[in-house]
Design an enzyme around this catalytic site. Structure first.
Site, short mmCIF file in Angstrom:
data_model
loop_
_atom_site.label_atom_id
_atom_site.label_comp_id
_atom_site.label_asym_id
_atom_site.label_seq_id
_atom_site.Cartn_x
_atom_site.Cartn_y
_atom_site.Cartn_z
N LYS A 195 41.26 47.52 15.40
CA LYS A 195 40.43 47.77 14.22
C LYS A 195 40.80 49.09 13.54
O LYS A 195 40.82 49.16 12.32
CB LYS A 195 38.94 47.80 14.60
CG LYS A 195 38.39 46.42 14.91
CD LYS A 195 36.86 46.40 14.89
CE LYS A 195 36.37 44.98 15.15
NZ LYS A 195 34.93 44.87 15.18
N LYS A 240 42.42 34.95 16.67
CA LYS A 240 41.05 34.45 16.87
C LYS A 240 40.34 34.34 15.53
O LYS A 240 40.61 35.11 14.60
CB LYS A 240 40.27 35.36 17.83
CG LYS A 240 39.82 36.68 17.24
CD LYS A 240 38.66 37.29 18.05
CE LYS A 240 38.09 38.47 17.27
NZ LYS A 240 36.81 38.93 17.73
N LYS A 243 35.62 37.36 11.31
CA LYS A 243 35.16 37.56 9.93
C LYS A 243 36.00 38.59 9.19
O LYS A 243 36.00 38.64 7.98
CB LYS A 243 33.69 37.93 9.89
CG LYS A 243 33.36 39.21 10.61
CD LYS A 243 31.88 39.46 10.49
CE LYS A 243 31.32 40.38 11.51
NZ LYS A 243 31.98 40.62 12.76
#
Ligand code: AQP
Length: 332
Positions: free
Chosen positions: A112, A195, A198
Site C-alpha cells: 500500500k 486479489k 477495492k
C-alpha cells in the site's frame, strides 16, 4: 464455545465479493455456534485519507450490509470499533512491544505504501497491523475468520501475544486464523493473478455488492479467461476460469468436480451466464435487506449501542489487566 472475532473496513461504501466470500459469509456461519464479536473498523479506515461525512455514511452502510448478509445482533456482538476506546489504548501498549523492523516487514504495508508514495503514507498505515493485533487480543479470540491477505497480520498477533505473555505473565489467548481455502482469495475478474480489491487500478474486475446487478452481470460476462475452451480447474494455467468456478461453487454449494462435469461440452460463456444469474439470485435480496436497515437508522443505532456495551464489557477487563501487568499506576 470458541471466541471468534473479526472486522471489516468501512473505507468504500460497498463491500465487494471478495470481502463477502472470503470473510463475511464465514462470520454468519460462525455466529451460530460460537461467541462471536464482529466490528466495523473505522479506526483502520483513517489510515488513508478520508472524507469525514463519507466515513460516517460508509460506517452505517457497512453495518447495514453486515445485517443484510445475515449477522444477527441477538447471536453475535456487532459494533463499531471507535465506540470501544480500549482498541486504541491497547494498540499503544502493543506498539511499544513491536520491533520497527518487524512492522516494516508487513507485506500489506509495503504494497500500500509503494502505491501511495512516502509523502502520503501515514504512520497510522505503518502501525495498522498493530492496531489489528489489539483488536484481536482485547477479546481473547480463539479464531479469526479472514481472507488469506490477513494471514501475516495474524502471525504478528500471535508473536506479540507470546511476547507479552512471556515478558509479563500469561495474559492473552493465542488466536488461530480461520481461512477456508476455497474462498481465501477471490481474484480480480480482469486480472486473475491479483486479489479482488477495492483499490485495484480499474473497477472492471471488482464486483461491488451494492452495484446494480446488471452491471455486475456485465463484469462476470467480460471476465478474463484464456484461449482454451474447456471448463476445467487449474489455478496456474487457467486462473480466470478457476476463479469463476470457485465463486460459482461458493454461491451454488456445488463442488468444483460437479461443476466441471456440469459444464462439459459447454463454452466459457455458459459458465459466465450461469454465474451472473446465480449471483443476482443472492445479491438482490441481500440489497433489499441492506436497504431496509438503512431506512431504519434508529434500529441501527440501537443495535450498535447494544453491541458497544457488550464489547466494552470484555475489552475493559482485558485492558485493565494489561495496564496492571505493564506497571501503570491504577487510578484510585
Ligand atoms: N479478494 C479477497 N478474497 C478473499 N477475502 C478477501 N478480503 C479482502 N479481499 C479479499 C477479506 O475481507 C475482509 C475485510 O477486509 P478489509 O476490511 O481489510 O478490506 P480490505 O482489505 O480493505 O479490502 P480490499 O478490497 O482488499 O481493500 P484494499 O484494496 O484497500 O486492501 C478481510 O478478512 C480480508 O481478508
Amino acid at each position: 464455545r470458541l471466541r471468534v472475532l473479526s472486522g471489516i473496513q468501512p473505507t468504500s461504501g460497498s463491500f465487494h465479493l471478495g470481502n463477502y466470500l472470503g470473510a463475511v459469509r464465514q462470520w454468519v456461519d460462525l455466529q451460530e455456534t460460537n461467541d462471536a464479536f464482529y466490528m466495523v473498523v473505522d479506526l483502520h479506515a483513517i489510515t488513508v485519507a478520508q472524507d469525514p461525512a463519507q466515513l460516517r455514511e460508509n460506517t452505517r452502510i457497512s453495518v447495514a450490509q453486515l445485517l443484510g448478509a445475515g449477522l444477527d445482533p441477538e447471536r453475535c456482538t456487532l459494533f463499531v470499533q471507535s465506540h470501544v476506546p480500549e482498541h486504541a489504548q491497547l494498540a499503544w501498549v502493543m506498539n511499544c512491544l513491536t520491533g520497527f523492523g518487524e512492522a516494516a516487514r508487513m507485506t500489506q504495508f509495503k504494497d500500500k505504501s509503494a502505491k501511495q508514495g512516502t509523502d502520503s503514507t501515514t504512520v497510522g498505515l505503518f502501525t495498522y497491523p498493530v492496531l489489528m493485533v489489539a483488536d484481536v487480543l482485547l477479546y481473547q479470540a480463539d479464531a479469526v475468520p479472514v481472507g488469506e491477505d490477513q494471514r501475516q497480520h495474524l502471525e504478528l498477533t500471535r508473536d506479540l501475544a507470546e511476547r507479552f505473555n512471556s515478558r509479563y505473565q500469561p495474559t492473552f489467548t493465542l488466536p488461530k486464523p480461520y481461512i477456508p481455502k476455497a474462498t481465501a482469495k477471490i481474484m480480480d475478474l480482469q486480472d486473475p493473478t491479483a486479489k479482488m480489491s477495492k483499490s485495484a487500478a480499474s473497477p472492471k474486475g471488482l464486483i461491488s455488492l451494492l452495484d446494480d446487478p446488471k452491471l455486475s452481470a456485465k463484469k462476470f460476462k467480460s471476465a478474463v479467461t484464456d484461449t482454451d475452451t474447456v471448463v476445467s480447474y487449474d489455478e496456474e494455467k487457467k486462473a480466470g476460469v478457476s476463479n469463476l468456478l470457485r465463486i460459482h461453487s461458493a454461491l451454488s454449494g456445488q463442488s468444483i468436480e460437479q461443476l466441471v462435469a456440469h459444464f462439459e461440452g459447454k463454452m466459457y460463456g455458459a459458465l459466465k451466464t450461469e454465474l451472473a444469474e446465480l449471483y443476482a439470485e443472492w445479491v438482490v435480496p441481500f440489497q433489499q435487506r441492506t436497504q431496509a436497515y438503512l431506512d431504519d437508522p434508529a434500529e441501527l443505532d440501537r443495535v450498535l449501542a447494544l453491541g458497544a456495551e457488550k464489547a466494552r464489557e470484555v475489552a475493559s477487563v482485558t485492558l485493565a489487566t494489561v495496564f496492571d501487568r505493564v506497571g501503570f499506576l491504577l487510578p484510585a
